[in-house]
Motif scaffolding. Structure first.
Motif, PDB file in Angstrom:
ATOM      1  N   ASP A   1       0.321 -11.880 -19.610  1.00  0.00           N
ATOM      2  CA  ASP A   1       0.793 -10.508 -19.735  1.00  0.00           C
ATOM      3  C   ASP A   1       1.676 -10.192 -18.536  1.00  0.00           C
ATOM      4  N   SER A   2       2.317  -9.033 -18.581  1.00  0.00           N
ATOM      5  CA  SER A   2       3.068  -8.561 -17.416  1.00  0.00           C
ATOM      6  C   SER A   2       2.062  -7.970 -16.432  1.00  0.00           C
ATOM      7  N   THR A   3       2.471  -7.818 -15.188  1.00  0.00           N
ATOM      8  CA  THR A   3       1.572  -7.253 -14.185  1.00  0.00           C
ATOM      9  C   THR A   3       1.201  -5.822 -14.553  1.00  0.00           C
ATOM     10  N   ALA A   4       0.011  -5.411 -14.111  1.00  0.00           N
ATOM     11  CA  ALA A   4      -0.522  -4.097 -14.476  1.00  0.00           C
ATOM     12  C   ALA A   4       0.415  -2.975 -14.032  1.00  0.00           C
ATOM     13  N   LYS A   5       0.609  -2.015 -14.905  1.00  0.00           N
ATOM     14  CA  LYS A   5       1.433  -0.850 -14.600  1.00  0.00           C
ATOM     15  C   LYS A   5       0.518   0.297 -14.178  1.00  0.00           C
ATOM     16  N   ILE A   6       0.408   0.477 -12.876  1.00  0.00           N
ATOM     17  CA  ILE A   6      -0.436   1.532 -12.330  1.00  0.00           C
ATOM     18  C   ILE A   6       0.457   2.595 -11.694  1.00  0.00           C
ATOM     19  N   LYS A   7       0.227   3.842 -12.039  1.00  0.00           N
ATOM     20  CA  LYS A   7       1.007   4.939 -11.474  1.00  0.00           C
ATOM     21  C   LYS A   7       0.400   5.334 -10.133  1.00  0.00           C
ATOM     22  N   TRP A   8       1.039   4.893  -9.060  1.00  0.00           N
ATOM     23  CA  TRP A   8       0.508   5.123  -7.713  1.00  0.00           C
ATOM     24  C   TRP A   8       1.170   6.330  -7.054  1.00  0.00           C
ATOM     25  N   LYS A   9       0.382   7.033  -6.232  1.00  0.00           N
ATOM     26  CA  LYS A   9       0.909   8.077  -5.358  1.00  0.00           C
ATOM     27  C   LYS A   9       0.351   7.827  -3.966  1.00  0.00           C
ATOM     28  N   ILE A  10       1.225   7.451  -3.039  1.00  0.00           N
ATOM     29  CA  ILE A  10       0.807   7.115  -1.679  1.00  0.00           C
ATOM     30  C   ILE A  10       0.566   8.398  -0.880  1.00  0.00           C
ATOM     31  N   THR A  11      -0.538   8.443  -0.147  1.00  0.00           N
ATOM     32  CA  THR A  11      -0.903   9.617   0.642  1.00  0.00           C
ATOM     33  C   THR A  11      -0.739   9.330   2.135  1.00  0.00           C
ATOM     34  N   GLY A  12      -1.034  10.311   2.952  1.00  0.00           N
ATOM     35  CA  GLY A  12      -0.939  10.144   4.404  1.00  0.00           C
ATOM     36  C   GLY A  12      -2.230   9.676   5.044  1.00  0.00           C
ATOM     37  N   GLU A  13      -3.297   9.542   4.255  1.00  0.00           N
ATOM     38  CA  GLU A  13      -4.592   9.125   4.802  1.00  0.00           C
ATOM     39  C   GLU A  13      -4.589   7.634   5.124  1.00  0.00           C
ATOM     40  N   THR A  14      -5.161   7.283   6.268  1.00  0.00           N
ATOM     41  CA  THR A  14      -5.254   5.879   6.654  1.00  0.00           C
ATOM     42  C   THR A  14      -6.671   5.545   7.106  1.00  0.00           C
ATOM     43  N   ARG A  15      -6.992   4.245   7.077  1.00  0.00           N
ATOM     44  CA  ARG A  15      -8.273   3.774   7.608  1.00  0.00           C
ATOM     45  C   ARG A  15      -8.099   2.331   8.044  1.00  0.00           C
ATOM     46  N   ASP A  16      -8.975   1.920   8.948  1.00  0.00           N
ATOM     47  CA  ASP A  16      -8.934   0.552   9.450  1.00  0.00           C
ATOM     48  C   ASP A  16      -9.885  -0.317   8.624  1.00  0.00           C
ATOM     49  N   ILE A  17      -9.367  -1.419   8.119  1.00  0.00           N
ATOM     50  CA  ILE A  17     -10.170  -2.384   7.377  1.00  0.00           C
ATOM     51  C   ILE A  17      -9.917  -3.758   7.971  1.00  0.00           C
ATOM     52  N   LEU A  18     -10.919  -4.306   8.626  1.00  0.00           N
ATOM     53  CA  LEU A  18     -10.841  -5.636   9.245  1.00  0.00           C
ATOM     54  C   LEU A  18      -9.702  -5.734  10.266  1.00  0.00           C
ATOM     55  N   GLY A  19      -9.420  -4.613  10.936  1.00  0.00           N
ATOM     56  CA  GLY A  19      -8.367  -4.616  11.941  1.00  0.00           C
ATOM     57  C   GLY A  19      -6.981  -4.328  11.403  1.00  0.00           C
ATOM     58  N   TYR A  20      -6.868  -4.125  10.094  1.00  0.00           N
ATOM     59  CA  TYR A  20      -5.575  -3.809   9.477  1.00  0.00           C
ATOM     60  C   TYR A  20      -5.498  -2.310   9.193  1.00  0.00           C
ATOM     61  N   THR A  21      -4.390  -1.703   9.550  1.00  0.00           N
ATOM     62  CA  THR A  21      -4.181  -0.297   9.236  1.00  0.00           C
ATOM     63  C   THR A  21      -3.811  -0.182   7.770  1.00  0.00           C
ATOM     64  N   CYS A  22      -4.630   0.540   7.020  1.00  0.00           N
ATOM     65  CA  CYS A  22      -4.425   0.652   5.577  1.00  0.00           C
ATOM     66  C   CYS A  22      -4.139   2.101   5.184  1.00  0.00           C
ATOM     67  N   ARG A  23      -3.219   2.254   4.260  1.00  0.00           N
ATOM     68  CA  ARG A  23      -2.852   3.582   3.776  1.00  0.00           C
ATOM     69  C   ARG A  23      -3.447   3.800   2.385  1.00  0.00           C
ATOM     70  N   ARG A  24      -3.887   5.023   2.146  1.00  0.00           N
ATOM     71  CA  ARG A  24      -4.498   5.345   0.856  1.00  0.00           C
ATOM     72  C   ARG A  24      -3.448   5.622  -0.213  1.00  0.00           C
ATOM     73  N   ALA A  25      -3.751   5.175  -1.432  1.00  0.00           N
ATOM     74  CA  ALA A  25      -2.923   5.485  -2.592  1.00  0.00           C
ATOM     75  C   ALA A  25      -3.846   5.838  -3.750  1.00  0.00           C
ATOM     76  N   ASN A  26      -3.515   6.886  -4.467  1.00  0.00           N
ATOM     77  CA  ASN A  26      -4.262   7.279  -5.658  1.00  0.00           C
ATOM     78  C   ASN A  26      -3.469   6.844  -6.887  1.00  0.00           C
ATOM     79  N   GLY A  27      -4.173   6.342  -7.877  1.00  0.00           N
ATOM     80  CA  GLY A  27      -3.456   5.834  -9.035  1.00  0.00           C
ATOM     81  C   GLY A  27      -4.133   6.133 -10.354  1.00  0.00           C
ATOM     82  N   LEU A  28      -3.387   5.916 -11.428  1.00  0.00           N
ATOM     83  CA  LEU A  28      -3.901   6.058 -12.779  1.00  0.00           C
ATOM     84  C   LEU A  28      -3.622   4.772 -13.547  1.00  0.00           C
ATOM     85  N   VAL A  29      -4.666   4.243 -14.185  1.00  0.00           N
ATOM     86  CA  VAL A  29      -4.532   3.074 -15.049  1.00  0.00           C
ATOM     87  C   VAL A  29      -4.627   3.553 -16.487  1.00  0.00           C
TER      88      VAL A  29
END
Length: 232
Positions: free
Chosen positions: A139-167
């Motif tokens: 199949d083609s790769t999943a089409k997820i409607k993402w909206k990137i936010t300003g919230e961040t968190r550290d995961i294993l030393g990597y700065t990660c940004r939050r995104a909300n999506g709809l499948v």
């Protein structure tokens, strides 16, 4: 005196540049990520009982007995290899755990699919097990409607940004991705963000994935290949 001052200034600037270079972010383009999938089995079973059309008292009693011998959160492990803009997600299947914990045989609590994704062609190939048969689904790769936010968190030393999506325009997804791993991908078939997804949750489905380890290593291209069909 002027020459000594000039030399001292040059050395100071050079030292400062060397120190700064030590803190330059390294972008990981190839490696292996270990993931844990957490499933709230109690919540899934309660929902199945509530949605049942029959007034099944036995199900409620069986559920109470089930809780005495099984934990609320079921953990499933998996790995994600990535490199050359491709990913290969492989679950670690514990046959004993899956047989004892999946009381209702709920797909959401299981993890049988191996998924290969090629971002160069925007395609994926999944090896899916249905009962005793194993199938390959392209199949083609999943089409997820993402909206990137300003919230961040550290995961294993990597700065990660939050995104909300709809499948499929209805299933709510929360993901945290890092552009320090500039490869589009994530666990299962989650993809479409400008970096690697290290944590993703389906709140209404009571399930989440989180990275537990990132190994920065050059992964041989020969090991990131599509799965082959095989009956088990």
């Amino acid at each position: 005196m002027k020459n000594k001052l000039f030399i001292a200034t040059c050395l100071l600037l050079l030292t400062g540049n060397l120190v700064s270079a030590q803190y330059v972010t390294r972008f990981v383009k190839s490696g292996i990520i270990d993931f844990n999938k957490s499933t709230n089995v109690y919540a899934l079973i309660k929902r199945e009982i509530a949605l049942s059309k029959d007034e099944n008292i036995f199900s409620a009693k069986a559920f109470e007995a089930y809780k005495k011998n099984h934990p609320q959160i079921q953990i499933s492990k998996s790995t994600l290899k990535f490199g050359d803009n491709k990913t290969l997600f492989t679950p670690e299947i514990d046959e004993e755990d899956n047989n004892t914990n999946n009381w209702f045989d709920m797909p959401m609590s299981q993890q049988f699919n191996t998924t290969y994704t090629d971002n160069n062609t925007s395609t994926k190939l999944s090896q899916k097990k249905v009962f005793e048969e194993t199938f390959l689904v392209k199949d083609s790769t999943a089409k997820i409607k993402w909206k990137i936010t300003g919230e961040t968190r550290d995961i294993l030393g990597y700065t990660c940004r939050r995104a909300n999506g709809l499948v499929l325009d209805s299933i709510y997804v929360v993901a945290f991705y890092t552009d320090q791993i500039p490869v589009v991908g994530g666990p299962e078939s989650f993809t479409g963000l400008p970096g690697m997804i290290l944590q993703v949750a389906l709140p209404h489905e009571n399930v989440s994935w989180v990275a537990t380890k990132v190994t920065d290593v050059t992964v041989p291209a020969a090991t990131i290949i599509p799965p082959k069909k095989a009956n088990r």
